[in-house]
Design an enzyme around this catalytic site. Sequence first.
Site, PDB file in Angstrom:
ATOM      1  N   GLU A 165     -31.353 -60.602  35.633  1.00 13.64           N
ATOM      2  CA  GLU A 165     -30.262 -60.034  36.319  1.00 13.64           C
ATOM      3  C   GLU A 165     -30.781 -59.991  37.875  1.00 13.64           C
ATOM      4  O   GLU A 165     -30.768 -58.834  38.453  1.00 13.64           O
ATOM      5  CB  GLU A 165     -29.990 -58.642  35.750  1.00 13.64           C
ATOM      6  CG  GLU A 165     -29.185 -58.629  34.332  1.00 13.64           C
ATOM      7  CD  GLU A 165     -28.929 -57.265  33.962  1.00 13.64           C
ATOM      8  OE1 GLU A 165     -28.119 -57.333  32.960  1.00 13.64           O
ATOM      9  OE2 GLU A 165     -29.377 -56.261  34.466  1.00 13.64           O
ATOM     10  N   GLU A 373     -27.916 -60.303  26.713  1.00 14.56           N
ATOM     11  CA  GLU A 373     -27.670 -58.876  26.471  1.00 14.56           C
ATOM     12  C   GLU A 373     -26.267 -58.535  26.263  1.00 14.56           C
ATOM     13  O   GLU A 373     -25.509 -59.012  26.964  1.00 14.56           O
ATOM     14  CB  GLU A 373     -28.269 -58.132  27.741  1.00 14.56           C
ATOM     15  CG  GLU A 373     -29.971 -58.179  27.960  1.00 14.56           C
ATOM     16  CD  GLU A 373     -30.179 -57.186  28.945  1.00 14.56           C
ATOM     17  OE1 GLU A 373     -29.480 -56.254  29.332  1.00 14.56           O
ATOM     18  OE2 GLU A 373     -31.284 -57.385  29.589  1.00 14.56           O
TER      19      GLU A 373
END
Length: 418
Positions: A165, A373
């Site tokens: 991320e 995720e």
Amino acid sequence: MAFPAGFGWGAATAAYQVEGGWDADGKGPSVWDTFTHQGGERVFKNQTGDVACGSYTLWEEDLKCIKQLGLTHYRFSLSWSRLLPDGTTGFINQKGIDYYNKIIDDLLTNGVTPIVTLYHFDLPQALEDQGGWLSEATIESFDKYARFCFSTFGDRVKQWITINEPNIYAMLGYELGIFPPGVPHSGTGGYQAAHNMIKAHARSWHSYDSLFRKDQKGMVSLSIFAGWAEPADPNSVSDQEAAKRAISFCLDFIAKPIFIDGDYPEVVKSQVASMSKKQGYPSSRLPEFTEEEKRMIKGTADFFAVQYYTTRLVKYQENKKGELGILQDAETEILTDPSWISLDWVYVVPWGIRKLLKYIKDTYNNPVIYITENGFPQLDPVSLDDTQRWEYFRQTFQELFKVPNLPLPSIPCLSCGE
């Protein structure tokens, strides 16, 4: 519902969130160690990851859980400063190598595929002291670290995530300063940090491609956080455009350079340039890639790794006062629907993942997608009667099946570890 052949089930963790052993066996400090040890209002109840879940000493217990769940994949991150205490290959910590070798070997022995993340928000403090992700020097340091990991573990690890991320860590760490290093640089820091992380990812992908791929035959990508953005008023053209900008400033900001053409979305470039001019800057606050860098960045992902939790409503919000900030550059206001069930920042919006995956499929040439995720948080004390979590997954998977011709494998994570 019947899951298709090739559909994988995984769980995901991050080193700082689960390992503990923050200074054990030669590990160096990371920025999270420094940040949490400072305490204060930015650190929840002055808690640290010094012990966390104790996975550094309790790995065998984790393995039992992985086997009990019947997982096909386990994603975990390496602690950069556990392997290289000062962030460089000048000193290599063999105890760290031994720890991760055991995890990888145990997983493979039990038929579980390891997906290994090189960097999950925990930069060695020694590198932060030299400028961290605001410094181009960290690009070279990351590439050397990546090469070390590919060389050490790549004979067994075939699926790599370089950076977790980058869009989120750049925003929280260097734009807002609520993650370490904790020093906000409104309107500039987030862009610069993300810029350098994109280049670091691309450098390490090329290192794998040229030095390791032929023998190791693995795959390398990076994971991108992407919530879905829905117009607050579906009949409002300005809200529709604002929702598109929200997606461009979050998902496309990272994905377009890597998967399409090596450069940022046009709407991002134009918005930041326009705002910068109004604010009196001599040039755009958004860094530019050189033509050589664009060629280097383009095509540096072997699959699309996305992380989805929730959806937001987006409304046009003109930046009349010329405020500095990424949201202000995008001219968006982020809202939620009062009917959505929520816990903390996650609002349960199952259809959001369907719209997001279809967007990725249509925009990025139908790539193989890994959902690296996804999950639903629960606050302490957690009840074993977790019907909310069960229902979240049931609805999420129903929406996954509605995405037409989605290439496999798609691997949802049962526990994000966030």
